[in-house]
Design a protein around this motif. Structure first.
Motif, PDB file in Angstrom:
ATOM      1  N   UNK A 109       0.812  -1.213   0.000  1.00  0.00           N
ATOM      2  CA  UNK A 109       0.000   0.000   0.000  1.00  0.00           C
ATOM      3  C   UNK A 109       0.846   1.263   0.000  1.00  0.00           C
ATOM      4  N   UNK A 110       1.873   1.291   0.849  1.00  0.00           N
ATOM      5  CA  UNK A 110       2.606   2.535   1.071  1.00  0.00           C
ATOM      6  C   UNK A 110       4.096   2.461   0.770  1.00  0.00           C
ATOM      7  N   UNK A 111       4.622   1.273   0.573  1.00  0.00           N
ATOM      8  CA  UNK A 111       6.042   1.137   0.291  1.00  0.00           C
ATOM      9  C   UNK A 111       6.854   0.861   1.545  1.00  0.00           C
ATOM     10  N   UNK A 112       8.021   0.259   1.348  1.00  0.00           N
ATOM     11  CA  UNK A 112       8.864  -0.159   2.464  1.00  0.00           C
ATOM     12  C   UNK A 112       9.391   1.013   3.273  1.00  0.00           C
ATOM     13  N   UNK A 113       9.640   2.143   2.616  1.00  0.00           N
ATOM     14  CA  UNK A 113      10.187   3.292   3.346  1.00  0.00           C
ATOM     15  C   UNK A 113       9.191   3.821   4.368  1.00  0.00           C
ATOM     16  N   UNK A 114       7.943   3.987   3.957  1.00  0.00           N
ATOM     17  CA  UNK A 114       6.907   4.416   4.892  1.00  0.00           C
ATOM     18  C   UNK A 114       6.684   3.362   5.962  1.00  0.00           C
ATOM     19  N   UNK A 145      -1.134  -0.811  14.117  1.00  0.00           N
ATOM     20  CA  UNK A 145      -1.446   0.369  13.318  1.00  0.00           C
ATOM     21  C   UNK A 145      -1.689  -0.009  11.864  1.00  0.00           C
ATOM     22  N   UNK A 146      -0.829  -0.849  11.316  1.00  0.00           N
ATOM     23  CA  UNK A 146      -0.934  -1.220   9.905  1.00  0.00           C
ATOM     24  C   UNK A 146      -2.200  -2.015   9.602  1.00  0.00           C
ATOM     25  N   UNK A 147      -2.681  -2.762  10.586  1.00  0.00           N
ATOM     26  CA  UNK A 147      -3.892  -3.561  10.376  1.00  0.00           C
ATOM     27  C   UNK A 147      -5.090  -2.682  10.014  1.00  0.00           C
ATOM     28  N   UNK A 148      -5.129  -1.457  10.528  1.00  0.00           N
ATOM     29  CA  UNK A 148      -6.233  -0.558  10.190  1.00  0.00           C
ATOM     30  C   UNK A 148      -6.290  -0.302   8.684  1.00  0.00           C
ATOM     31  N   UNK A 149      -5.145  -0.111   8.065  1.00  0.00           N
ATOM     32  CA  UNK A 149      -5.093   0.176   6.635  1.00  0.00           C
ATOM     33  C   UNK A 149      -5.207  -1.091   5.796  1.00  0.00           C
ATOM     34  N   UNK A 181     -11.559   1.753  10.599  1.00  0.00           N
ATOM     35  CA  UNK A 181     -11.372   3.076  11.202  1.00  0.00           C
ATOM     36  C   UNK A 181     -10.731   2.937  12.577  1.00  0.00           C
ATOM     37  N   UNK A 182     -10.153   4.026  13.044  1.00  0.00           N
ATOM     38  CA  UNK A 182      -9.555   4.017  14.368  1.00  0.00           C
ATOM     39  C   UNK A 182     -10.619   3.925  15.455  1.00  0.00           C
ATOM     40  N   UNK A 183     -10.277   3.286  16.532  1.00  0.00           N
ATOM     41  CA  UNK A 183     -11.111   3.301  17.728  1.00  0.00           C
ATOM     42  C   UNK A 183     -11.311   4.768  18.110  1.00  0.00           C
ATOM     43  N   UNK A 235      -4.175  15.958   5.905  1.00  0.00           N
ATOM     44  CA  UNK A 235      -5.498  15.374   5.587  1.00  0.00           C
ATOM     45  C   UNK A 235      -5.797  14.276   6.594  1.00  0.00           C
ATOM     46  N   UNK A 236      -5.576  14.567   7.861  1.00  0.00           N
ATOM     47  CA  UNK A 236      -5.674  13.535   8.895  1.00  0.00           C
ATOM     48  C   UNK A 236      -7.079  12.974   9.062  1.00  0.00           C
ATOM     49  N   UNK A 237      -8.077  13.661   8.481  1.00  0.00           N
ATOM     50  CA  UNK A 237      -9.429  13.111   8.558  1.00  0.00           C
ATOM     51  C   UNK A 237      -9.588  11.910   7.635  1.00  0.00           C
ATOM     52  N   UNK A 238      -8.655  11.722   6.725  1.00  0.00           N
ATOM     53  CA  UNK A 238      -8.748  10.630   5.760  1.00  0.00           C
ATOM     54  C   UNK A 238      -8.207   9.339   6.355  1.00  0.00           C
ATOM     55  N   UNK A 239      -8.812   8.894   7.438  1.00  0.00           N
ATOM     56  CA  UNK A 239      -8.430   7.640   8.062  1.00  0.00           C
ATOM     57  C   UNK A 239      -9.210   6.510   7.415  1.00  0.00           C
ATOM     58  N   UNK A 240      -8.874   5.251   7.737  1.00  0.00           N
ATOM     59  CA  UNK A 240      -9.583   4.140   7.111  1.00  0.00           C
ATOM     60  C   UNK A 240     -11.089   4.194   7.367  1.00  0.00           C
ATOM     61  N   UNK A 241     -11.832   3.378   6.627  1.00  0.00           N
ATOM     62  CA  UNK A 241     -13.296   3.405   6.671  1.00  0.00           C
ATOM     63  C   UNK A 241     -13.818   2.993   8.053  1.00  0.00           C
ATOM     64  N   UNK A 242     -15.088   3.255   8.273  1.00  0.00           N
ATOM     65  CA  UNK A 242     -15.716   2.809   9.514  1.00  0.00           C
ATOM     66  C   UNK A 242     -15.835   1.303   9.530  1.00  0.00           C
ATOM     67  N   UNK A 243     -15.635   0.727  10.705  1.00  0.00           N
ATOM     68  CA  UNK A 243     -15.750  -0.726  10.849  1.00  0.00           C
ATOM     69  C   UNK A 243     -17.210  -1.120  10.881  1.00  0.00           C
TER      70      UNK A 243
END
Length: 459
Positions: free
Chosen positions: A268-273, A418-422, A427-429, A450-458
């Motif tokens: 999703x984000x690459x090894x560096x991230x 943390x990675x499991x969310x993405x 979405x975060x708890x 754009x911190x509001x762009x978190x993963x979808x709602x569970x």
């Protein structure tokens, strides 16, 4: 037909490229000024060597094949390649090796390469650090690993900014082509294009066959390969509200194979991230501890600070977590749950919120209390051991299932949490939203601004 044997013949980018005519390999040597005595062979678009005797026949039958000419003598000297980037796999070793690519469509190859080259050059000229990379390469003709990583970071950041975190494959290919055209020493001699595309994705029947294989295979290497090749299908499944809850049923290897969550996040984000938390935490931990000391004291907060500083007594009635876990939990105090009066906020104390990050489980007890249909909630770490400071196994508890963590340390376990969310689009708890958003933007540098762009709602 035989399999390819290695390094590829140096190219002359100034020469035109066109289709080989049915005159065996002679025309190829003439076209690209290859000495007649040079021993070459030709690969088809699948990377399979085509014997000279049958080459003409195949050419007549399949006129749209992309051909690659390989210099036999350079095979034994081919350099070992290393991955230089999280998104595009390029050689970090200086090499003149490359491939001639020929097909009816390849009359446009030079133009495409030129456009891609100019695209990457413009990006570097406009971004901090880019001019330095260009100047250094112009002087030496080589690129060290650090410069290579900086190069790719700049280009990939621009690509993500323009096309989002999942750019179309043709755009990835364009940027990769631009890099290896602008910096020939980064070309991968084992790839016909000079670079390797991130992941070959399976579709249709091939994808279904891979999913079926994944449900039965016990081969670890096959599991990781097929999970990589079905990544895009899995992402579609995860972001489909009607099918997202089936992902662990369709891909059950998450439940018994360590490292798959990390692999999907890398894709999703690459090894560096992906490596940011493990790289940054030693530096950040001290700051977190010092800021936590300025908070209003409570018994649990004091205990966490002592554990983070490794000042706890082993004879304590409730032994504390190790230093990394304790300092991570201090983030919950520094970034506490939203006030209960806030619209939509749940009433939960900071102490209770800490329990939403990690739970201790005595190793002699059954794990069933953390699994099953009644356990559907946001993911958390289940730390299994004799005491909180002596953990021998970490799991991510998710939707009533337990996913084994790859890492053995508490920091690695939090990294996977943390990675499991993405990876699973969760979405975060709500009680931990402040903490996770800080980790997302400040540590992983994901969607900064754009911190509001978190993963979808569970569900």
């Amino acid at each position: 037909m035989k399999q390819p044997r290695g390094d590829q013949f140096p190219t002359d980018a100034s020469k035109d490229v066109d289709i080989l005519t049915p005159r065996s390999y002679v025309i190829a040597k003439e076209k690209f000024s290859i000495p007649p005595e040079t021993n070459i062979y030709v690969l088809d678009d699948s990377g399979t060597e085509v014997d000279e005797e049958v080459f003409s026949d195949i050419l007549e039958e399949k006129s749209d094949i992309l051909w690659t000419i390989v210099n036999v003598l350079s095979v034994s000297d081919s350099p070992v390649q290393s991955s230089c980037t999280d998104t595009l796999s390029l050689s970090s070793h200086s090499s003149d090796s490359d491939a001639f690519v020929m097909s009816p469509k390849s009359l446009q190859t030079d133009d495409s390469s030129s456009q891609a080259k100019e695209l990457v050059k413009r990006i570097l000229e406009q971004k901090p650090g880019g001019e330095k990379i260009l100047a250094k390469y112009a002087m030496t003709g080589e690129m060290k690993d650090r410069a290579c990583r900086d190069l790719v970071s700049i280009v990939v950041a621009e690509m993500f900014d323009k096309y989002g975190r999942a750019p179309p494959m043709e755009k990835r290919a364009q940027y990769a082509l631009g890099i290896v055209t602008l910096f020939p020493s980064l070309k991968d001699p084992y790839s016909k294009k000079g670079y390797r595309e991130k992941v070959q994705q399976l579709e249709g029947d091939q994808c279904r066959e891979a999913i079926s294989l994944l449900k039965h295979t016990t081969d670890n290497e096959q599991t990781f390969l097929k999970m990589r090749e079905t990544f895009q299908h899995r992402q579609k499944l995860i972001h489909d509200p009607e099918q997202c809850s089936t992902v662990l049923t369709v891909f059950p290897r998450f439940l018994d194979t360590k490292g798959l969550v990390v692999q999907d996040f890398d894709l999703l984000f690459g090894a560096e991230t992906s490596s940011k938390l493990l790289e940054k935490w030693d530096f950040l931990k001290g700051k977190v501890i010092e800021q936590a000391k300025d908070l209003s004291k409570t018994p649990l907060l004091d205990h966490l600070i002592q554990s983070a500083e490794e000042n706890t007594d082993e004879d304590d009635e409730v032994p504390g977590w190790d230093s990394d876990m304790a300092s991570l939990l201090l983030l919950v105090y520094l970034l506490p749950p939203p006030p209960s009066g806030k619209k939509g906020a749940v009433k939960i104390s900071t102490r209770e919120a800490v329990d939403h990050v990690v739970k201790f489980h005595k190793s002699c007890r059954s794990l069933q209390e953390h699994s099953g249909p009644n356990q559907r909630r946001q993911p958390y770490i289940l730390a299994v051991g004799t005491t909180r400071k002596h953990i021998h196994e970490y799991y991510i508890a998710l939707d009533g299932d337990l996913l084994p963590c790859k890492g053995k340390s508490s920091l690695s376990a939090f990294d996977e949490l943390f990675k499991a969310h993405y990876v699973f689009g969760i979405s975060y708890d709500q009680a931990l939203n402040g903490m996770y958003t800080f980790v997302q933007t400040t540590i992983y540098n994901i969607d900064v601004g754009h911190s509001h762009e978190t993963p979808r709602e569970h569900p």
